[in-house]
Enzyme design. Structure first.
Site, PDB file in Angstrom:
ATOM      1  CD  GLU A 161      -3.038  -0.989   2.249  1.00  0.00           C
ATOM      2  OE1 GLU A 161      -4.150  -1.532   2.083  1.00  0.00           O
ATOM      3  OE2 GLU A 161      -2.725  -0.372   3.294  1.00  0.00           O
ATOM      4  CD  GLU A 320      -4.406  -5.629   2.826  1.00  0.00           C
ATOM      5  OE1 GLU A 320      -5.226  -4.861   3.406  1.00  0.00           O
ATOM      6  OE2 GLU A 320      -3.182  -5.480   2.925  1.00  0.00           O
TER       7      GLU A 320
END
Length: 720
Positions: A161, A320
């Site tokens: 991320e 995710e």
């Protein structure tokens, strides 16, 4: 467009290496060693076939500087491999160990106020720090050397991320690199001065060594918007460069194992220019967390529509999402019964061939202890774990049926998205601070669904004109270059329909306002396409006493002649071409009060073999859907039209094999109540919360009742 890396998909440890990947982040270093065996037992029971490992494990891999230890990780990977569970191994650089910060506090980011960002969270490091890069790349090389021949490690999860906590860094390292970046972009200081409009407020710089970051300048100061926009681009590029450095360090040692990093695409977070990032990964992956409320499924589908475009027709990877509630929002709603399955299979319906969660086992301590997981605090005897197991069975069924590798069929309409426009709408010097390009994309996407159609979402920078779209929509694409406008005009001239939103084309890529009237982008070419000219904006807002809306006692909404309502922004269109048709005008007492009565609000203009539709004011999604239906470019110009596709309560997508011989139809219920869907053909593969009205395997098509959170998946194999 830049060249893209060749597509490479990570193999599973199945006999064929194929199948839909299913699993999640695994953090065994948070638990005693004897927990691993029980984890693997429960993973196998839930049909888990892959895990992402060591994402935040730098301090365990390198507990002190230069002392690397892999014994614990070797043991975990060995047990996973023997169980047939593949590993997506992380570079582990997202969270640095505390010893590094103690030894080198100069790697910490600095905020716009000059405060050092303290360690203790993720990404507490500067992407421009040469010191941090040296340590991070050494870790990448050590991991790659150790696991390059390990057959259980089938892919590399580079970083994590990027930009979550260090998207904006105002350190001296960043200043140095920003000056280099500006010199590469502009070449000469005169070009930069012209691009930034530095004649305003005495901001002229004599050399690149005088260029500054847009740091805090006082409570009521306003940053130069062109400078701020370049700082957004710079931050994106610095993080992308850091990712590429990590990727290249690993790929030089492990060239045969694909590399990716997880994007963060949802309509409430899309901080990077992922159209650039998608070219630099071997397969596209995303972290998506649902938006609470009635937009839940629609928002997911809109975000996934962009992901499908970023993947260029190849499968993409859900790295995710959550089994239920997260812990990082002010309000953390859980998922209702059926949403775990529905959401996961909705991702598959939009082209995903991997469904993974954060995380496998729910933590008992730390910042994410109350983030839901595949194995919750309640253990295996829980609704959540049983739902995970049910999902694993469904994904295995889809794998056996041959879904993996099939392609999502494109819609006939493309909604264009651009990261630069999203960054620009956040500027504090626009006529309204309530603009949001990405949210307007979402509203238009939902409006098409409400009108009984489906649209794609595709980056402006891509070759959308070559994909066979009949209609393109430009929602708050506020910044358009001359080249962009020419592409748009050429599309209309060649027979396409161009729908232009109210705050589109006001500035160019340098944040310069076009002259001669609005929209000014393209030196008037956009106005020529639309056959209109606007001179001023009429800005409304909430009359709630907050001081940021319409003055007290003034009308806060204006109606249109067709009964629709605008509440934020109206363009004062003062002239139209002779062949422009006014589809709706402002009308009523509020319009008269604002001196807009009779002023065109929605227009149509022929252009070449196509046309331009101008929506000169904000409309909510329900009014947009009505407008689409009335003008015939709802279901008539969306995806393939049949009884299910044209039903506004159903999202219908199609995935098919490259030769067209095998087709999978996905039907998702958008409504809270049950929905009747007739004319369903094909063999039912997944029937979740659905009931068939007649035997589905009869030669005639069946009718199904889709309950709340239902999904139906059928397969059709062409004969001959």
């Amino acid at each position: 467009m830049t060249s893209r890396r060749p597509f490479k998909w990570p193999a599973l440890l199945t006999e064929s290496g194929r199948g839909i990947a299913f699993g999640g982040d695994y953090n065994p270093d948070q638990w005693p060693d004897d927990v691993v065996a029980d984890d693997i037992r429960l993973m196998k029971q839930a049909h888990v076939n892959t895990v992402a490992l060591a994402i935040f494990s730098w301090d365990r891999i390198e507990p002190t500087e230069g002392a690397f230890t892999f014994d614990w990780l070797d043991g975990v990977i060995d047990q996973l491999g023997r169980a047939g569970i593949a590993v997506d191994l992380s570079s582990a650089t997202a969270a640095a160990p505390m010893w590094l910060y103690e030894s080198h506090p100069e790697v910490l980011p600095v905020d716009r106020y000059g405060h050092v960002v303290n360690p203790g969270s993720r990404q507490s490091w500067r992407p421009t720090s040469p010191v941090f890069k040296r340590y991070a790349l050494r870790l990448c090389r050590e991991l790659a050397e150790h696991y390059k021949d390990n057959p259980t490690v089938t892919a590399w999860h580079v970083g994590n991320e990027y930009g979550w906590n260090n998207r904006y860094d105002y350190s001296d390292d960043a200043l140095r690199e920003f000056r280099f970046w500006c010199e590469r972009r502009y070449g000469t200081i005169d070009v930069l001065n012209a691009a930034w409009g530095t004649a305003f407020w005495s901001q002229h710089v004599n050399g690149f060594d005088e260029v500054l970051l847009p740091r805090h300048m006082g409570g009521d100061s306003m940053v130069n918007p062109a400078q701020q926009l370049d700082f957004e681009r710079f931050g994106n590029d610095m993080l992308l460069d850091f990712y590429k450095a990590e990727r290249d360090a690993i790929a030089a040692i492990c060239p045969d194992k694909p590399c990716t990093t997880n994007f963060m695409v949802s309509t409430d977070q899309c901080c990077m220019d992922y159209a650039q990032w998608a070219d630099e990964v071997d397969f596209v992956s995303n972290d998506h967390y649902f938006h609470e409320g009635e937009s839940h499924l629609d928002e997911l589908a809109c975000s996934d529509a962009l992901m499908a475009s970023l993947a260029h027709g190849d499968p993409w990877y859900v790295m995710e999402h959550s089994t239920s509630a997260v812990q990082w929002k002010p309000w953390n709603a859980r998922k209702r019964h059926g949403e775990l399955m529905r959401d996961s299979l909705a991702h598959v319906a939009l082209g995903a061939d991997a469904i993974n969660f954060f995380q496998w086992r729910q933590s008992t301590s730390g910042a994410e202890a109350f983030h839901s997981a595949m194995l919750p605090h309640a253990g295996e005897d829980s609704k959540l774990y049983r739902g995970v197991t049910e999902l694993g069975e469904a994904l295995e069924t889809l794998s056996d049926a041959g879904v993996q590798g099939t392609c999502l069929r494109r819609a006939d309409t493309a909604i264009l998205f651009d990261a630069t426009c999203e960054w620009a709408t956040r500027c504090e010097t626009l006529p309204s601070m309530r603009l949001s390009h990405w949210h307007d994309v979402r509203d238009w996407y939902r409006a098409f669904l409400d009108a009984g159609a489906r649209a794609d979402v595709i980056p402006l920078a891509y070759d959308w004109s070559g994909y066979g779209y009949r209609t393109i929509v430009l929602p708050t694409l506020i910044a358009l270059s001359d080249a962009d406008v020419r592409r748009i005009a050429d599309f209309a001239r060649s027979g396409g329909r161009v729908v232009v939103g109210y705050a589109t084309g006001l500035i160019d890529e340098r944040f310069h306002v076009g002259l001669g009237g609005y929209p000014g982008a393209g030196n008037g070419l956009l106005r020529e396409l639309l056959g209109i000219r606007s001179e001023e904006f009429n800005i409304l807002g909430s009359d709630d006493g907050s001081g940021d809306g319409t003055s007290e006692g003034e009308p806060a909404a204006i109606t249109l002649s067709n009964g629709m309502t605008t509440r934020l922004w109206q363009n004062d269109v003062t002239s139209t071409a002779q062949d422009t048709t006014v589809l709706a005008a402002y009308a009523g007492a509020a319009a008269a009060e604002w001196e807009l009565d009779g002023t065109p609000a929605v227009t149509r203009h022929p252009y070449g073999d196509g046309e331009g539709i101008y929506i000169g004011c904000d409309l909510d999604r329900h009014d947009l859907a009505r407008l689409l239906g009335e003008r015939g470019f709802g279901a008539a110009s969306g995806a393939t039209v049949d009884a299910a596709t044209a039903n506004p309560q159903v999202i219908h997508t199609i995935r098919e094999s490259e030769d067209g011989a095998v087709r999978f139809d996905f039907y998702l219920n958008r409504a809270k109540e049950a929905v009747q869907v007739p004319g369903i053909e094909g063999e039912p593969i997944i029937v979740f919360r659905c009931e068939a009205s007649k035997a589905p395997k009869t030669p005639d098509a069946a009718s199904y009742t889709l309950g709340r959170n239902a999904i139906l998946i059928t397969r059709t194999v062409s004969r001959g």
